[in-house]
Design a protein around this motif. Sequence first.
Motif, PDB file in Angstrom:
ATOM      1  N   LEU A 224      25.647  22.878 -26.110  1.00 26.31           N
ATOM      2  CA  LEU A 224      26.480  23.939 -26.674  1.00 26.31           C
ATOM      3  C   LEU A 224      27.956  23.548 -26.710  1.00 26.31           C
ATOM      4  CD1 LEU A 224      24.752  27.028 -25.032  1.00 26.31           C
ATOM      5  CD2 LEU A 224      24.834  26.520 -27.479  1.00 26.31           C
ATOM      6  N   CYS A 225      28.427  22.888 -25.674  1.00 32.08           N
ATOM      7  CA  CYS A 225      29.823  22.439 -25.669  1.00 32.08           C
ATOM      8  C   CYS A 225      30.068  21.447 -26.801  1.00 32.08           C
ATOM      9  CB  CYS A 225      30.165  21.787 -24.325  1.00 32.08           C
ATOM     10  SG  CYS A 225      30.455  22.951 -22.996  1.00 32.08           S
ATOM     11  N   ASP A 226      29.159  20.513 -26.969  1.00 39.07           N
ATOM     12  CA  ASP A 226      29.297  19.515 -28.025  1.00 39.07           C
ATOM     13  C   ASP A 226      29.323  20.197 -29.394  1.00 39.07           C
ATOM     14  OD1 ASP A 226      29.560  17.027 -29.119  1.00 39.07           O
ATOM     15  OD2 ASP A 226      27.619  16.258 -28.436  1.00 39.07           O
ATOM     16  N   LEU A 227      28.430  21.149 -29.590  1.00 43.91           N
ATOM     17  CA  LEU A 227      28.399  21.887 -30.855  1.00 43.91           C
ATOM     18  C   LEU A 227      29.697  22.678 -31.073  1.00 43.91           C
ATOM     19  CD1 LEU A 227      24.730  23.229 -30.663  1.00 43.91           C
ATOM     20  CD2 LEU A 227      25.595  21.582 -32.343  1.00 43.91           C
TER      21      LEU A 227
ATOM     22  N   THR B 121      38.325  16.610 -24.523  1.00 44.28           N
ATOM     23  CA  THR B 121      36.868  16.435 -24.528  1.00 44.28           C
ATOM     24  C   THR B 121      36.386  15.979 -25.892  1.00 44.28           C
ATOM     25  OG1 THR B 121      36.714  18.210 -22.885  1.00 44.28           O
ATOM     26  CG2 THR B 121      34.676  17.522 -23.947  1.00 44.28           C
ATOM     27  N   PHE B 122      36.980  16.539 -26.956  1.00 48.70           N
ATOM     28  CA  PHE B 122      36.607  16.098 -28.300  1.00 48.70           C
ATOM     29  C   PHE B 122      36.923  14.621 -28.495  1.00 48.70           C
ATOM     30  CE2 PHE B 122      37.659  15.245 -32.742  1.00 48.70           C
ATOM     31  CZ  PHE B 122      36.509  15.696 -33.379  1.00 48.70           C
ATOM     32  N   LEU B 123      38.129  14.206 -28.145  1.00 45.14           N
ATOM     33  CA  LEU B 123      38.514  12.811 -28.355  1.00 45.14           C
ATOM     34  C   LEU B 123      37.674  11.856 -27.514  1.00 45.14           C
ATOM     35  CD1 LEU B 123      41.039  14.123 -29.762  1.00 45.14           C
ATOM     36  CD2 LEU B 123      42.310  12.157 -28.903  1.00 45.14           C
ATOM     37  N   ALA B 124      37.479  12.216 -26.250  1.00 37.96           N
ATOM     38  CA  ALA B 124      36.709  11.334 -25.372  1.00 37.96           C
ATOM     39  C   ALA B 124      35.290  11.145 -25.891  1.00 37.96           C
ATOM     40  CB  ALA B 124      36.692  11.908 -23.962  1.00 37.96           C
ATOM     41  N   SER B 125      34.698  12.215 -26.406  1.00 35.98           N
ATOM     42  CA  SER B 125      33.312  12.124 -26.875  1.00 35.98           C
ATOM     43  C   SER B 125      33.212  11.391 -28.205  1.00 35.98           C
ATOM     44  CB  SER B 125      32.707  13.526 -26.991  1.00 35.98           C
ATOM     45  OG  SER B 125      33.435  14.315 -27.918  1.00 35.98           O
ATOM     46  N   ARG B 126      34.134  11.669 -29.118  1.00 38.45           N
ATOM     47  CA  ARG B 126      34.033  11.047 -30.448  1.00 38.45           C
ATOM     48  C   ARG B 126      34.426   9.577 -30.430  1.00 38.45           C
ATOM     49  NH1 ARG B 126      31.890  15.761 -29.754  1.00 38.45           N
ATOM     50  NH2 ARG B 126      31.272  16.759 -31.704  1.00 38.45           N
ATOM     51  N   ALA B 127      35.131   9.143 -29.397  1.00 36.86           N
ATOM     52  CA  ALA B 127      35.456   7.721 -29.261  1.00 36.86           C
ATOM     53  C   ALA B 127      34.460   6.985 -28.377  1.00 36.86           C
ATOM     54  CB  ALA B 127      36.863   7.563 -28.685  1.00 36.86           C
ATOM     55  N   ASP B 128      33.525   7.717 -27.773  1.00 32.71           N
ATOM     56  CA  ASP B 128      32.527   7.127 -26.866  1.00 32.71           C
ATOM     57  C   ASP B 128      31.343   6.615 -27.683  1.00 32.71           C
ATOM     58  OD1 ASP B 128      30.609   6.532 -24.997  1.00 32.71           O
ATOM     59  OD2 ASP B 128      30.816   8.418 -23.884  1.00 32.71           O
ATOM     60  N   PRO B 129      31.056   5.309 -27.655  1.00 32.47           N
ATOM     61  CA  PRO B 129      29.936   4.792 -28.455  1.00 32.47           C
ATOM     62  C   PRO B 129      28.575   5.335 -28.045  1.00 32.47           C
ATOM     63  CG  PRO B 129      30.786   3.108 -26.960  1.00 32.47           C
ATOM     64  CD  PRO B 129      31.751   4.250 -26.902  1.00 32.47           C
ATOM     65  N   ASP B 130      28.479   5.891 -26.838  1.00 28.04           N
ATOM     66  CA  ASP B 130      27.200   6.464 -26.404  1.00 28.04           C
ATOM     67  C   ASP B 130      27.032   7.911 -26.853  1.00 28.04           C
ATOM     68  OD1 ASP B 130      26.366   4.143 -25.122  1.00 28.04           O
ATOM     69  OD2 ASP B 130      27.435   4.662 -23.285  1.00 28.04           O
ATOM     70  N   CYS B 131      28.056   8.480 -27.472  1.00 26.77           N
ATOM     71  CA  CYS B 131      27.971   9.853 -27.963  1.00 26.77           C
ATOM     72  C   CYS B 131      27.812   9.854 -29.478  1.00 26.77           C
ATOM     73  CB  CYS B 131      29.231  10.638 -27.595  1.00 26.77           C
ATOM     74  SG  CYS B 131      29.358  11.038 -25.849  1.00 26.77           S
TER      75      CYS B 131
ATOM     76  N   ARG C  18      25.159  10.219 -31.605  1.00 28.68           N
ATOM     77  CA  ARG C  18      23.888  10.073 -32.327  1.00 28.68           C
ATOM     78  C   ARG C  18      23.136  11.392 -32.357  1.00 28.68           C
ATOM     79  NH1 ARG C  18      24.180   5.096 -29.473  1.00 28.68           N
ATOM     80  NH2 ARG C  18      24.362   3.314 -30.883  1.00 28.68           N
ATOM     81  N   VAL C  19      23.208  12.133 -31.265  1.00 28.95           N
ATOM     82  CA  VAL C  19      22.678  13.500 -31.226  1.00 28.95           C
ATOM     83  C   VAL C  19      23.695  14.350 -30.486  1.00 28.95           C
ATOM     84  CG1 VAL C  19      20.243  12.834 -31.287  1.00 28.95           C
ATOM     85  CG2 VAL C  19      21.387  13.067 -29.072  1.00 28.95           C
ATOM     86  N   TYR C  20      23.635  15.654 -30.693  1.00 26.35           N
ATOM     87  CA  TYR C  20      24.515  16.543 -29.956  1.00 26.35           C
ATOM     88  C   TYR C  20      24.011  16.688 -28.521  1.00 26.35           C
ATOM     89  CZ  TYR C  20      26.707  17.881 -34.354  1.00 26.35           C
ATOM     90  OH  TYR C  20      27.382  17.861 -35.553  1.00 26.35           O
ATOM     91  N   GLY C  21      24.959  16.897 -27.601  1.00 23.41           N
ATOM     92  CA  GLY C  21      24.594  17.107 -26.209  1.00 23.41           C
ATOM     93  C   GLY C  21      24.688  15.867 -25.357  1.00 23.41           C
ATOM     94  N   THR C  22      25.468  14.884 -25.805  1.00 23.96           N
ATOM     95  CA  THR C  22      25.605  13.640 -25.040  1.00 23.96           C
ATOM     96  C   THR C  22      27.010  13.481 -24.477  1.00 23.96           C
ATOM     97  OG1 THR C  22      26.075  12.449 -27.099  1.00 23.96           O
ATOM     98  CG2 THR C  22      23.794  12.452 -26.324  1.00 23.96           C
ATOM     99  N   LEU C  23      27.708  14.598 -24.236  1.00 27.35           N
ATOM    100  CA  LEU C  23      29.029  14.530 -23.630  1.00 27.35           C
ATOM    101  C   LEU C  23      28.924  13.937 -22.236  1.00 27.35           C
ATOM    102  CD1 LEU C  23      30.433  18.074 -24.549  1.00 27.35           C
ATOM    103  CD2 LEU C  23      30.783  15.921 -25.787  1.00 27.35           C
ATOM    104  N   SER C  24      29.909  13.109 -21.882  1.00 36.26           N
ATOM    105  CA  SER C  24      29.949  12.569 -20.525  1.00 36.26           C
ATOM    106  C   SER C  24      30.622  13.583 -19.620  1.00 36.26           C
ATOM    107  CB  SER C  24      30.708  11.242 -20.519  1.00 36.26           C
ATOM    108  OG  SER C  24      32.036  11.435 -20.977  1.00 36.26           O
ATOM    109  N   GLY C  25      30.998  13.156 -18.413  1.00 32.94           N
ATOM    110  CA  GLY C  25      31.638  14.072 -17.473  1.00 32.94           C
ATOM    111  C   GLY C  25      33.048  14.409 -17.886  1.00 32.94           C
TER     112      GLY C  25
END
Length: 556
Positions: free
Chosen positions: A343-346, A514-524, A526-533
Motif C-alpha cells: 500500500l505504501c508503494d502504491l 521513500t519515493f526516491l530511495a525506492s525508485r533508484a533501488d534496482p531491487d524495487c 518490478r512489482v509493487y510492495g518491494t520497498l526496503s526499510g
Amino acid sequence: MQWLTHEVTNQVPELRDYDMFASDHALCEGIQRESAAWHLEELQRLGIELGQARILQLGDLANRHPPELITHDRCGYRTDVVSFHPSWHLLLALLRRENLHALPWITPRPGAHVARAAGYYLHAQIEAGSLCPTTMTFAAIPVLQKEPALFAQLQDKLYSLEHDPRDLPIPAKESMLIGMGMTEKQGGSDVRSNSTIARPDGTGGRGENYLITGHKWFFSAPMCDAHMVLAHSEGGLSCFFVPRWRPDGSKNAVLVQRLKDKLGNRSNSSSEVEFQDAHGILVGEEGRGIPTIIEMAGYTRLDCVIGSAGLMRQAFAQAAHHARHRSAFGKPLIEQALMRNVLCDLSLESEAATVLMLRLAASFDATDDPAERAWRRIMTPAAKFWICKRALEFCGECMEIWGGNGYVETGPMARLYREAPVNSIWEGSGNVMCLDVLRAIEREPDGFALLLEELQQAAAPHPVAKALVEELKSALEMSPREREMLGRRLVQKLVLAAQACLMLEHAPPHVAETFLASRADPDCGRVYGTLSGTPNGSATTTFGLQETILARAWPH
C-alpha cells in the motif's frame, strides 16, 4: 424457504459518501501551489458530490448498460442513432456543468488548466467513458477558434454549461459536443496512409465546403454534433469539420456501420463509419491536417495523463479502504507488514503521478514561456507513456488486494482494471509516445536544455535525484539509432527524474525520500510492495514511517 447456513462477516462496506477532494492531500496542495486556489470552493463542492452513492451508481449503470446502435427506424429510413442509458446523459450533464469541456477557454486566467485538470481527475474516478467526448470537445475548441467565421456560429454552443442530448442540427441545440475521426483500417496511428478523400463543393479552400468519401475505423462518440476528420484533398492530408447534419437540415452522409465491442470504456460508443459525399468544412490550411491534429493531440494526451492518474487514485482508495476493513489471519490487512509495504508503494506511485499531472497542466497555462513550452512538448508524451503504462499494473495490484472479490463485476475493481489500458493506446501507443519525445528533443534542443537545467537545479541538493538526472544526460549521448532502440528506457529515466524532483519540491520529506530511495533501488520496481526499510538511516521506525505515509495517502 431459506435455511440459515452461516452469518455474513468480514465483508467490506462499499466506499461511498466520502469527500474525494479533501481526502487527497497531494491534490489539495497542488491546487494551492499551481495558481488554482481561486477554484477551490468549486472543487471542494465537487469532491463531496462525486463521492456520494447516487453519483457512484451512475458510473456503474452507464457501463452495465452499454450504448446501442439503431441504424434504421421502423420504416427503414436510415437514422444512425446511438441510444444510451439515462446515466450516460446525467454524467455528461455533470461534466458540462463543471465546465470541464472548456474552462480554460471560457476563463483564461492563471491556473485555469490546473483547475480543470483537478475536476477532470476527480471525475475520472467516477466514470471514464464520459470523459472521451468531453476531452475531444476541449481539444477542438482552440483549433476552431482560429476559424473566425465557423467559430462565430459555434461559440455559444461550445461554451454552454448545459448538456443537450437531442439529435438535431447545431443551430437548433443549446450546446454541442465534438468528436474525432482520424484512423483507418490500413493505418492506425500512421494517418498519412489514410485513403479518405475530400473534393471541393464549390471554390474550395480554408473555411469552404467539401464532399468527403471514405471510412474511419475508429470514429469516437458518433453521437457528437460534429467531428474533426482527416481526409486527403488536392493539397494533401487536411482536417475537416464534419457535422451530423447538413446546412440544409438533412442528415449528413456519415453512416455508422457498427459499434466497437471494447474491453473497457464500455459506456462510451466507439464506431466504424463510412462517408458518402459527407459535407465537411476545411479547418486550417489545406494539406496541413497533421499539424492541426497535433495541436489537438497535445490536449488529448494531457487528458490521458490526468485520466490515468485519476484511475490510479481511485484504485488506491478502494484498496486502502478494503485493507482497513478486511481481516485475515487474526488482524486487519492494513496492519500486516507486507500489505503495508504494498500500500505504501502504491501510494507513492499515485502521489508522484498526481504531482506530475498538475505540473504538466500548469505548463499549459504559460503559453509564452519557452521552458513551459518544453514541458508541454517533451514531457506531455513522456508522461502519457509512463503514467498510462503504470496505471495498468497499478490497477491490477489494487485488484489483487481485494482478492477474489476484486475479480468479479459486482465490485468496482474489474471496471477500473478494464479501463486502465485505453489511455496508453488512445492518442498514440507507448512506442509512438517515446518516438515523439525523441523527435521533440531533437527538434527543440534549446527547450530541452531548459527542461534539463530545471531538473538539474531541483535535483542538485539530493544525491539520489542528482544521480537520476545524470543517468538521463548520459543516456542522451548515444547515437540516434541506439536512442530509438532504447527509447523506452530514456523516456522512463526522464519521467522518473521529473517525478523525483517534483516530489522533493512538493511532498513531505519522508514521502519524497521513500519515493526516491525506492525508485533508484534496482531491487524495487518490478512489482509493487518491494520497498526496503527506512531510507538514509532515519531514526523513524519503518512501521512508523509507513503509518505516516498511509495516513497522508488515505486519511479515513
